[in-house]
Design a protein around this motif. Sequence first.
Motif, PDB file in Angstrom:
ATOM      1  N   VAL A  87      34.478  48.437 166.962  1.00 36.19           N
ATOM      2  CA  VAL A  87      33.369  47.986 166.244  1.00 36.19           C
ATOM      3  C   VAL A  87      33.719  48.438 164.828  1.00 36.19           C
ATOM      4  O   VAL A  87      34.400  49.418 164.730  1.00 36.19           O
ATOM      5  CB  VAL A  87      32.010  48.611 166.612  1.00 36.19           C
ATOM      6  N   SER A  88      33.846  47.552 163.979  1.00 34.68           N
ATOM      7  CA  SER A  88      34.154  47.985 162.747  1.00 34.68           C
ATOM      8  C   SER A  88      33.566  47.202 161.477  1.00 34.68           C
ATOM      9  O   SER A  88      32.509  46.270 161.857  1.00 34.68           O
ATOM     10  CB  SER A  88      35.647  47.142 162.372  1.00 34.68           C
ATOM     11  N   ARG A  94      30.324  55.260 157.051  1.00 35.51           N
ATOM     12  CA  ARG A  94      29.285  55.703 155.935  1.00 35.51           C
ATOM     13  C   ARG A  94      28.368  56.844 156.860  1.00 35.51           C
ATOM     14  O   ARG A  94      28.001  56.603 157.816  1.00 35.51           O
ATOM     15  CB  ARG A  94      28.358  54.584 155.654  1.00 35.51           C
ATOM     16  N   GLN A  95      28.244  57.963 156.140  1.00 36.39           N
ATOM     17  CA  GLN A  95      27.673  59.003 156.721  1.00 36.39           C
ATOM     18  C   GLN A  95      28.419  59.429 158.340  1.00 36.39           C
ATOM     19  O   GLN A  95      27.771  59.554 159.154  1.00 36.39           O
ATOM     20  CB  GLN A  95      26.351  58.712 157.064  1.00 36.39           C
ATOM     21  N   GLY A  96      29.695  59.219 158.282  1.00 35.40           N
ATOM     22  CA  GLY A  96      30.427  59.411 159.573  1.00 35.40           C
ATOM     23  C   GLY A  96      29.928  58.532 160.794  1.00 35.40           C
ATOM     24  O   GLY A  96      30.323  58.945 161.761  1.00 35.40           O
ATOM     25  N   CYS A  97      29.830  57.354 160.225  1.00 41.01           N
ATOM     26  CA  CYS A  97      29.433  56.081 161.338  1.00 41.01           C
ATOM     27  C   CYS A  97      29.853  54.890 160.802  1.00 41.01           C
ATOM     28  O   CYS A  97      30.070  54.659 159.695  1.00 41.01           O
ATOM     29  CB  CYS A  97      27.965  56.228 161.812  1.00 41.01           C
ATOM     30  N   ILE A  98      29.833  53.728 161.795  1.00 42.74           N
ATOM     31  CA  ILE A  98      30.067  52.326 161.368  1.00 42.74           C
ATOM     32  C   ILE A  98      28.879  51.789 161.362  1.00 42.74           C
ATOM     33  O   ILE A  98      27.965  52.015 162.214  1.00 42.74           O
ATOM     34  CB  ILE A  98      30.956  51.772 162.348  1.00 42.74           C
ATOM     35  N   LEU A 184      30.094  53.588 174.976  1.00 41.52           N
ATOM     36  CA  LEU A 184      30.657  54.451 174.341  1.00 41.52           C
ATOM     37  C   LEU A 184      31.083  53.889 172.996  1.00 41.52           C
ATOM     38  O   LEU A 184      30.641  54.654 172.073  1.00 41.52           O
ATOM     39  CB  LEU A 184      32.062  54.636 175.312  1.00 41.52           C
ATOM     40  N   VAL A 185      31.414  52.871 172.934  1.00 41.57           N
ATOM     41  CA  VAL A 185      31.857  52.481 171.437  1.00 41.57           C
ATOM     42  C   VAL A 185      30.480  52.402 170.310  1.00 41.57           C
ATOM     43  O   VAL A 185      30.842  52.625 169.374  1.00 41.57           O
ATOM     44  CB  VAL A 185      32.449  50.974 171.450  1.00 41.57           C
ATOM     45  N   LEU A 186      29.399  52.358 170.755  1.00 39.86           N
ATOM     46  CA  LEU A 186      28.265  52.392 170.021  1.00 39.86           C
ATOM     47  C   LEU A 186      27.983  53.845 169.526  1.00 39.86           C
ATOM     48  O   LEU A 186      27.174  53.976 168.741  1.00 39.86           O
ATOM     49  CB  LEU A 186      26.966  51.749 170.760  1.00 39.86           C
TER      50      LEU A 186
END
Length: 220
Positions: A87-88, A94-98, A184-186
């Motif tokens: 996921v990109s 941002r704030q350690g997340c996508i 998992l990717v979420l």
Amino acid sequence: MPTDESIQSAVPAGAPAAPAPADRYGTANATGFDFELVRKRLRRRERRRIERAWTGVAGPYGEVTLTLNRDTGRAELSCAALPETWVSHPDGTRQGCIVIDQRTRLVIGGQEAELIRNRWGLRREKRALHIRIGDRHYSYLSAGRRVKELREARRGPVARIRQGKNPAVTVSPGADAVDLSLALVLQGTGPYVPSIIFDLIYVVVVFLIAGGPSGGGGDS
């Protein structure tokens, strides 16, 4: 009030849905299983390109690694027994997340998903992130404090994750490689607005509709 918005449409309008990319990655697990994603200690050189990473042993699928990359702006899942999944966002992390918005892309096994979310839903089910991949329709929603659940429309819950430094993952009996890859990717996405904020908005809206403490029946 805004309605559901299509965040990323990967399937042309009116086109038949292709099957989800599951067949070549094995059948569904029969019993379900639990495992933990453990936060990896990154070397100084790795920290230049990797923001965070987790690893764990996902039952019959073996070792999995989820990496949040600074240089590519991707959260990527690596596992020999699971489809390539990422996921990109063009703005990176941002704030350690996508972040999930109109420019987010999510791909499983070379097939791009369609992401739909109603930011203003007053119920948890309405606020869920909806994901269409092939002929499957998933919902990703809060199932309690720091708990997320992934549901598939026909089969119900397929995975539950208790979030934290080392997320605890429960995979349901009957879940397959695509279900697990998506769950998992979420974990590399967010941030999500806490449910309590929407609960407070709901109380205020009901109060205003009712006309305040007098119930709207008083004279001015």
